[in-house]
Design an enzyme around this catalytic site. Structure first.
Site, mmCIF file in Angstrom:
data_model
loop_
_atom_site.group_PDB
_atom_site.id
_atom_site.type_symbol
_atom_site.label_atom_id
_atom_site.label_comp_id
_atom_site.label_asym_id
_atom_site.label_seq_id
_atom_site.Cartn_x
_atom_site.Cartn_y
_atom_site.Cartn_z
ATOM 1 N N ASP A 46 41.211 -101.869 -65.743
ATOM 2 C CA ASP A 46 41.821 -103.070 -66.326
ATOM 3 C C ASP A 46 42.006 -102.896 -67.827
ATOM 4 O O ASP A 46 42.090 -101.773 -68.346
ATOM 5 C CB ASP A 46 40.953 -104.282 -65.958
ATOM 6 C CG ASP A 46 41.737 -105.573 -65.855
ATOM 7 O OD1 ASP A 46 42.015 -106.170 -66.909
ATOM 8 O OD2 ASP A 46 42.078 -105.996 -64.727
ATOM 9 N N ARG B 40 45.197 -116.045 -77.568
ATOM 10 C CA ARG B 40 44.255 -114.940 -77.394
ATOM 11 C C ARG B 40 44.539 -113.824 -78.413
ATOM 12 O O ARG B 40 44.542 -112.646 -78.070
ATOM 13 C CB ARG B 40 44.359 -114.395 -75.969
ATOM 14 C CG ARG B 40 43.110 -113.719 -75.483
ATOM 15 C CD ARG B 40 43.412 -112.923 -74.212
ATOM 16 N NE ARG B 40 42.197 -112.386 -73.638
ATOM 17 C CZ ARG B 40 42.174 -111.357 -72.824
ATOM 18 N NH1 ARG B 40 43.283 -110.764 -72.451
ATOM 19 N NH2 ARG B 40 41.041 -110.932 -72.333
ATOM 20 N N LYS C 92 48.689 -103.335 -62.571
ATOM 21 C CA LYS C 92 48.478 -104.776 -62.746
ATOM 22 C C LYS C 92 49.200 -105.152 -64.031
ATOM 23 O O LYS C 92 48.853 -104.675 -65.106
ATOM 24 C CB LYS C 92 46.983 -105.065 -62.845
ATOM 25 C CG LYS C 92 46.642 -106.534 -63.086
ATOM 26 C CD LYS C 92 45.140 -106.724 -62.982
ATOM 27 C CE LYS C 92 44.693 -108.099 -63.436
ATOM 28 N NZ LYS C 92 43.228 -108.181 -63.529
ATOM 29 N N TRP C 93 50.214 -105.983 -63.899
ATOM 30 C CA TRP C 93 51.080 -106.363 -65.033
ATOM 31 C C TRP C 93 50.685 -107.760 -65.464
ATOM 32 O O TRP C 93 50.962 -108.722 -64.769
ATOM 33 C CB TRP C 93 52.528 -106.319 -64.570
ATOM 34 C CG TRP C 93 53.580 -106.710 -65.553
ATOM 35 C CD1 TRP C 93 53.552 -107.735 -66.464
ATOM 36 C CD2 TRP C 93 54.863 -106.100 -65.712
ATOM 37 N NE1 TRP C 93 54.711 -107.798 -67.163
ATOM 38 C CE2 TRP C 93 55.545 -106.804 -66.725
ATOM 39 C CE3 TRP C 93 55.518 -105.046 -65.094
ATOM 40 C CZ2 TRP C 93 56.840 -106.485 -67.118
ATOM 41 C CZ3 TRP C 93 56.802 -104.728 -65.486
ATOM 42 C CH2 TRP C 93 57.459 -105.432 -66.487
ATOM 43 N N ASP C 94 50.045 -107.842 -66.617
ATOM 44 C CA ASP C 94 49.497 -109.125 -67.076
ATOM 45 C C ASP C 94 50.419 -109.791 -68.086
ATOM 46 O O ASP C 94 51.326 -109.171 -68.643
ATOM 47 C CB ASP C 94 48.118 -108.857 -67.707
ATOM 48 C CG ASP C 94 47.136 -109.985 -67.445
ATOM 49 O OD1 ASP C 94 47.587 -111.127 -67.259
ATOM 50 O OD2 ASP C 94 45.920 -109.722 -67.441
ATOM 51 N N MET C 95 50.171 -111.074 -68.339
ATOM 52 C CA MET C 95 50.929 -111.844 -69.344
ATOM 53 C C MET C 95 50.014 -112.994 -69.737
ATOM 54 O O MET C 95 49.935 -113.999 -69.042
ATOM 55 C CB MET C 95 52.210 -112.359 -68.674
ATOM 56 C CG MET C 95 53.279 -112.865 -69.598
ATOM 57 S SD MET C 95 53.245 -114.645 -69.815
ATOM 58 C CE MET C 95 54.681 -114.895 -70.804
ATOM 59 N N ASN C 96 49.299 -112.800 -70.858
ATOM 60 C CA ASN C 96 48.161 -113.675 -71.122
ATOM 61 C C ASN C 96 48.368 -114.805 -72.115
ATOM 62 O O ASN C 96 47.401 -115.330 -72.658
ATOM 63 C CB ASN C 96 46.966 -112.831 -71.582
ATOM 64 C CG ASN C 96 46.206 -112.276 -70.389
ATOM 65 O OD1 ASN C 96 46.033 -112.963 -69.383
ATOM 66 N ND2 ASN C 96 45.754 -111.042 -70.479
ATOM 67 N N ASP D 206 42.211 -116.467 -62.310
ATOM 68 C CA ASP D 206 41.061 -115.803 -62.918
ATOM 69 C C ASP D 206 39.758 -116.371 -62.382
ATOM 70 O O ASP D 206 38.690 -115.836 -62.671
ATOM 71 C CB ASP D 206 41.091 -115.974 -64.446
ATOM 72 C CG ASP D 206 41.887 -114.870 -65.116
ATOM 73 O OD1 ASP D 206 42.276 -113.916 -64.417
ATOM 74 O OD2 ASP D 206 42.105 -114.959 -66.336
HETATM 75 C C1 GLA Z 1 43.657 -111.721 -67.778
HETATM 76 C C2 GLA Z 1 43.621 -111.366 -66.316
HETATM 77 C C3 GLA Z 1 42.281 -110.776 -65.974
HETATM 78 C C4 GLA Z 1 42.042 -109.552 -66.832
HETATM 79 C C5 GLA Z 1 42.158 -109.906 -68.289
HETATM 80 C C6 GLA Z 1 42.104 -108.675 -69.161
HETATM 81 O O1 GLA Z 1 42.804 -112.767 -68.063
HETATM 82 O O2 GLA Z 1 43.909 -112.474 -65.545
HETATM 83 O O3 GLA Z 1 42.202 -110.460 -64.611
HETATM 84 O O4 GLA Z 1 42.977 -108.565 -66.477
HETATM 85 O O5 GLA Z 1 43.370 -110.584 -68.567
HETATM 86 O O6 GLA Z 1 42.245 -108.983 -70.499
#
Ligand code: GLA
Length: 740
Positions: free
Chosen positions: A367, A444, A477-481, A549
């Site tokens: 991750d 963040r 895993k392509w995230d967007m936070n 999450d």
């Molecule tokens: C988000 C994702 C988590 C993890 C974190 C890493 O919150 O939902 O599963 O990958 O980012 O920073």
């Protein structure tokens, strides 16, 4: 399935075995809606359904016909500014300041199959006979704008896909201020509205209320489809249940700002509109240019919510998701996020992976934290090169070690984001979305890259391409936070700033498209702080998504239940994590955590080295179970039987296509003493087959299980002193049913 055009009455009847959708050209050239619902016989002329009366005083009418007010007609793609006062589907700002338009029928075309929508995700067909498409061409004479309304009806199930396309054939540019994907007028308002809403770590809870006069709407202006309101709403009749009654589901295949709305007027008709949220939307359409709206899908079922959900599940599983992983059971994975957060070395990761391998896990996922100077969330995003302090031999070195163990390797990216403390930002400070002279909010500690710019998307593509082509990577895993703020692109002129949100998501789709084309066997999982962008648009590129999450089992039951209203089980990323749970501190048993996580893609979000020998034995058995049943769980026919939003127990089940295998999952939140006797009526079995119940050895006909029910009473119905009493909250069990 067929689309019939009756020349005399200028009526179009789109129908298959389940539904009829009937529209016509009205006498003023607009398109009217006559009927949408269960299939009915065709006839030459349905014009008796166009009711118009001379009404007193306030209704505005066309000159020469005091009965003809758009206010009281059921319209297909209503415009702004004439005699209809409900919310329009379209609003166009013209050079002279007018926003009034009138689209009149000019021609139509009926074709087999279903066209692609350029640059946008959409449902598709593999054979032309799977669907038929009607393209209605309308024109606004004053501006010269041509409007193409697309309707695709799929064979067999009650599915209609709609979208609109604007082509500027005029001599001046215009601004589209509102361009809905779907507008549908229903003749009454006797519906319950359902929405799927929440926040971070509590996504897609079911909220429902009776439809009332006025506007009810959900939407997003965050730049993503959002944790808050999923681009999916349901209208069901008040008497509709999970297993019976009429229901319509409206789903928008889009990952950006959306609006899903139902307006009930004071004559109790209902107008549903779904599409890009008009708030902050302003698309300049130059002469010769065209604009395609996203696709909206409406599903009608007269077999209750389960009937509707099953239609969505199969459609999205088979004709929205694409590629290598579409029909394949998903690998059991171990993700290191909750095990290590940012604190890891290569050896530590290998240690976690080795234990996972021993337990039967197939894919190890690294991750956040592997790139740039990423030691916390203030730094590194945007620098997609391995951090050599943690990974001395790069991603390739780690991926090789994992592959050598006989496991696949997966990697986390957050392609759309940048930290100010990164080489990318230092080189290109103007590449973030920001408004000149104004402060930029962060989320963040990160900023959003301007994906409306090709050079930005190209640069990220190049970095990702390099990593993916150098190392053996099987999963991303392509995230967007974070959500978008200060949505302004310094690369676009003033009169195109209203396009940035949409251009941004087109940039995201473009990057997905290029990567999935270049690496067709990589399994993509979308993520946005959990379920912030869990929508059909993403499913077109990424067959699965991390739904939340929140990994607590009890919370997940609600999230997965709500999510299942529209989305297939194969799309739901779900893992077992440690206790006390990192989001809630709640303790639930290992078997309940697995019993919940099985209903999705399944994996572990922990370091298995920290478990006891007894727990490891349980984990090994869980993985054996999942491998045996994942095809049935992820691709079977799914039924919700008892809702966590209604009581203490939740029950859902899945049945194989041939009806010979079924799994029933039962969850109870609070332990109870001296409880009632309970049973649950099953669904989807063969009434004449005898099913053996592996849980308790009983044998019953399918008709018994479906009509009198499966007995779920346990020792809690007895005296509290009973020594066998499983004294835990969050109890769960699985019934495996098999027929010879
Ligand atoms: C988000 C994702 C988590 C993890 C974190 C890493 O919150 O939902 O599963 O990958 O980012 O920073």
């Amino acid at each position: 399935m067929s689309i019939i055009f009756h020349e005399g009455s200028k009526t179009f009847h789109l129908f298959n075995e389940e539904i009829s959708y009937i529209i016509c050209v009205l006498s003023n050239g607009h398109i009217g809606n006559l009927y949408f619902g269960k299939k009915i016989h065709d006839r030459e002329d349905f014009s008796y359904l166009i009711e118009s009366k001379q009404r007193p005083m306030t209704a505005c009418v066309y000159e020469g016909n005091r009965k003809y007010s758009l206010e009281h007609l059921k319209l297909e793609y209503p415009v702004y500014g004439t005699s209809d006062y409900r919310n329009p589907a379209v609003e166009i700002l013209q050079e002279n300041g007018s926003r009034i338009s009138e689209f009149k029928y000019i021609s139509h075309e009926i074709t087999d199959g279903k066209p692609e929508l350029a640059g946008l995700p959409a449902t598709y067909v593999e054979e032309p006979e799977e669907a038929q498409t009607l393209c209605l061409r309308l024109k606004d004479e004053v501006t010269g704008i041509v409007l193409e309304l697309l309707y695709s009806i799929f064979s067999g199930k009650g599915i209609l896909a709609r979208s609109a396309r604007f082509i500027n054939e005029g001599i001046a540019p215009v601004h589209l201020l509102n361009a809905m994907s779907l507008s549908l007028d229903l003749p009454d308002s006797d519906y319950v509205w359902m929405q799927f809403s929440g926040v971070w770590a509590r996504e897609r809870h079911i909220i429902e209320r009776k439809l009332e006069q006025g506007i009810q709407a959900v939407g997003s202006i965050r730049g993503n489809s959002s944790h808050e309101h999923n681009p999916f709403i349901v209208l069901r009749r008040p008497s509709t249940t999970e297993t019976s009654g009429e229901v319509m589901g409206f789903s928008l295949i889009y990952s950006g700002n959306h609006r899903m709305q139902a307006e009930v007027d004071t004559h109790n008709t209902t107008r549903v509109t779904t599409g890009i949220n008009p708030q902050n939307f302003d698309w300049k359409l130059d002469c010769g240019e065209s604009f395609q709206t996203p696709e909206a899908v409406v599903v009608f079922s007269n077999q209750g919510l389960n009937g509707m959900s099953q239609t969505f599940h199969k459609l999205y599983q088979k004709r929205l998701v694409r590629g290598y992983w579409r029909d394949r059971p998903r690998p059991v994975l171990n993700n290191n996020w909750e095990a290590t957060y940012f604190d890891f070395t290569e050896d530590r990761l290998v240690e976690i992976a080795a234990k996972a391998k021993e337990c039967g896990v197939e894919l190890f996922v690294l991750d956040d934290g592997w790139f740039g100077k990423r030691s916390n969330d203030y730094t590194g995003l945007g620098d997609w090169v391995a951090n050599k302090e943690r990974l001395p031999f790069g991603i390739k070195g780690l991926a090789d070690r994992i592959e050598e163990m006989g496991m696949k390797f997966g990697l986390w990216f957050e392609p759309e984001m940048v930290n100010k403390d990164s080489d990318l930002y230092r080189a290109h400070p103007d590449w973030i979305l920001h408004a000149p002279q104004r402060a930029s909010c962060h989320g963040r500690n990160q900023y959003v890259l301007d994906f409306s710019r090709k050079e930005v998307v190209d640069c990220i593509y190049d970095m990702m391409y390099k990593i993916l082509s150098e190392s053996k990577i099987s999963y991303i895993k392509w995230d967007m936070n974070r959500s978008i703020t200060e949505c302004y692109s310094v690369a676009l002129p003033a009169d195109r700033q209203g396009e940035v949100f949409h251009r941004y998501i087109l940039g995201v789709y473009n990057l997905y498209d290029r990567l999935t084309t270049a690496f067709p066997q990589i399994l993509f999982e979308s993520c946005a702080s959990g379920g912030g962008r869990f929508d059909p648009g993403m499913l077109y590129y990424a067959p699965q998504g991390w739904i939340s999450d929140d990994t607590d089992a009890a919370e997940r039951v609600r999230i997965q239940y709500g999510t299942s209203m529209c989305y297939p089980i194969s799309s739901m990323g779900s893992h077992v994590s440690v206790v006390p749970n990192h989001q809630l501190n709640r303790i639930t048993s290992l078997h309940t955590r697995a019993n919940v996580a099985y209903f999705g893609t399944f994996g572990y979000e922990l370091d298995l080295n920290k478990l006891t020998d007894e727990e490891i034995a349980e984990v090994k058995a869980q993985i054996v179970f999942m491998k045996e049943y994942r095809e049935l769980i992820q691709f079977g026919n799914f039924y919700r039987l008892k809702s966590p939003f209604d009581g203490n127990e939740t029950v859902w089940m899945t049945v194989s296509e041939d009806k010979r295998k079924a799994l029933v999952f039962w969850y109870r939140e609070r332990n109870v003493v001296n409880a009632e006797f309970t049973r649950v009526r099953l669904q989807g079995l063969d009434p004449d087959l005898i099913y053996k119940n592996e849980y308790n050895g009983t044998e019953n006909y399918g008709d018994e299980l479906m009509n009198l029910g499966l007995l779920t009473t346990d020792v809690t119905a007895g005296e509290p002193t009973n020594e066998d009493l499983p004294c835990t909250d969050y109890e769960s069990r699985i019934y495996v049913l098999t027929a010879e």
